[in-house]
Design an enzyme around this catalytic site. Sequence first.
Site, mmCIF file in Angstrom:
data_model
loop_
_atom_site.group_PDB
_atom_site.id
_atom_site.type_symbol
_atom_site.label_atom_id
_atom_site.label_comp_id
_atom_site.label_asym_id
_atom_site.label_seq_id
_atom_site.Cartn_x
_atom_site.Cartn_y
_atom_site.Cartn_z
ATOM 1 N N ARG A 15 0.839 -1.209 0.000
ATOM 2 C CA ARG A 15 0.000 0.000 0.000
ATOM 3 C C ARG A 15 0.869 1.251 0.000
ATOM 4 O O ARG A 15 0.990 1.956 -0.990
ATOM 5 C CB ARG A 15 -0.945 -0.010 1.212
ATOM 6 C CG ARG A 15 -2.089 1.028 1.111
ATOM 7 C CD ARG A 15 -1.717 2.421 1.532
ATOM 8 N NE ARG A 15 -1.236 2.513 2.902
ATOM 9 C CZ ARG A 15 -0.794 3.637 3.456
ATOM 10 N NH1 ARG A 15 -0.752 4.768 2.743
ATOM 11 N NH2 ARG A 15 -0.340 3.645 4.705
ATOM 12 N N ASP A 16 1.528 1.513 1.118
ATOM 13 C CA ASP A 16 2.304 2.737 1.257
ATOM 14 C C ASP A 16 3.470 2.771 0.283
ATOM 15 O O ASP A 16 3.861 3.833 -0.212
ATOM 16 C CB ASP A 16 2.810 2.851 2.702
ATOM 17 C CG ASP A 16 3.206 4.259 3.092
ATOM 18 O OD1 ASP A 16 3.239 5.134 2.208
ATOM 19 O OD2 ASP A 16 3.485 4.495 4.278
ATOM 20 N N HIS A 209 4.929 4.154 12.976
ATOM 21 C CA HIS A 209 5.022 4.176 11.509
ATOM 22 C C HIS A 209 5.999 5.301 11.166
ATOM 23 O O HIS A 209 5.628 6.466 11.148
ATOM 24 C CB HIS A 209 3.643 4.428 10.886
ATOM 25 C CG HIS A 209 3.654 4.480 9.388
ATOM 26 N ND1 HIS A 209 3.163 3.460 8.612
ATOM 27 C CD2 HIS A 209 4.093 5.421 8.522
ATOM 28 C CE1 HIS A 209 3.284 3.767 7.331
ATOM 29 N NE2 HIS A 209 3.851 4.969 7.253
ATOM 30 N N HIS A 211 9.332 7.017 8.914
ATOM 31 C CA HIS A 211 9.954 7.114 7.595
ATOM 32 C C HIS A 211 11.440 7.412 7.725
ATOM 33 O O HIS A 211 11.916 7.859 8.776
ATOM 34 C CB HIS A 211 9.256 8.197 6.763
ATOM 35 C CG HIS A 211 7.947 7.770 6.207
ATOM 36 N ND1 HIS A 211 7.538 8.090 4.930
ATOM 37 C CD2 HIS A 211 6.938 7.041 6.735
ATOM 38 C CE1 HIS A 211 6.328 7.574 4.705
ATOM 39 N NE2 HIS A 211 5.945 6.939 5.786
ATOM 40 N N CYS A 242 4.116 9.820 0.867
ATOM 41 C CA CYS A 242 2.742 10.308 0.759
ATOM 42 C C CYS A 242 2.626 11.270 -0.410
ATOM 43 O O CYS A 242 3.380 12.250 -0.480
ATOM 44 C CB CYS A 242 2.329 11.006 2.058
ATOM 45 S SG CYS A 242 0.673 11.730 1.990
ATOM 46 N N ASN A 251 9.607 4.646 3.560
ATOM 47 C CA ASN A 251 9.435 4.084 4.898
ATOM 48 C C ASN A 251 10.740 3.457 5.385
ATOM 49 O O ASN A 251 11.694 3.253 4.633
ATOM 50 C CB ASN A 251 8.372 2.979 4.868
ATOM 51 C CG ASN A 251 6.989 3.516 4.619
ATOM 52 O OD1 ASN A 251 6.265 3.854 5.532
ATOM 53 N ND2 ASN A 251 6.604 3.584 3.349
#
Length: 313
Positions: A15-16, A209, A211, A242, A251
Amino acid sequence: MSNRPDIHISEVGPRDGLQSLRQTMATPAKLAWIDALHAAGLREIEVGSFVPAALLPQLADSAELVRHARGLAGLTVLALVPNLRGAQAALAAGVHKLTLPLSVSAAHSLANVRRTPAQMLEELRSVAALRRERAPGVGLEVGLSTAFGCTLQGRVDEDEVIRLAVQAAAAGADEVGLSDTSGMADPAQVRRLFTRLRAELGARAGAAHLHNTRGLGLANCLAAFDVGVRSFDASLAGLGGCPYAPGASGNVVTEDLVFMFEAMGLRTGVDLERLLAARAPLRAGLPGEPLYGMLAEAGLPKGFVAQQAAGHV
């Protein structure tokens, strides 16, 4: 003796990792990648996001990915939902857990989901009500985006981060984690905020979460670990970012994060050699896309033995 890992790793690459890329990974390639991640021992994977395909065509096949991933033994299938409509689609596809992004920064919230933080709290209440009615066994987590700073707004007030976390828990989230959306966090700030979050929410304090935008990803994960965090999001090969946070890049690298904890004597339940092998289907599905990670370049140290014994924590 417990078989439960000391550290829980949630893989967010499908996803990310893919949402900001210009090229779209073909569905069969994604399925092969998810299979490889599962074979490496990862037991929670964020396979997609239920947003309109016109906004994120890279993730238009999320329902198909959910249905496939549900067939993988022991896997918790996670998907991001930005609103009630997305939650309805995700539940229909059969997800095991929903994650809803809630930006602390009003500027990022409006850019990302076209709603203010207060409006997203209302959306969360609606999603929580839907979950209670249709799928009470499905998990619901909130990630507080831009909790450590915002490229659009700048500094984010730490008191506001904690207030919003408490409000999100009251609105129905099972867990509330903190996200360094734009890679602005430092270890001291990570310790401060996660200490406060855990004091306020206890067992409902969720994942870190983080980065690696400015090279502090692993240092920040270690800082979170030092104050009791045991659940971390990461992305294979460090992909991610993002689309609505200018300058935000990848990430924390899953391979490097797993290696750090295993080298410290902590069990992650992940097979590092198979995890490194999972880069092959990713590379095949995204030809020409840069892949990151120090472990992949250096390899495992001679004589390295992964942790197999019961937890050390």
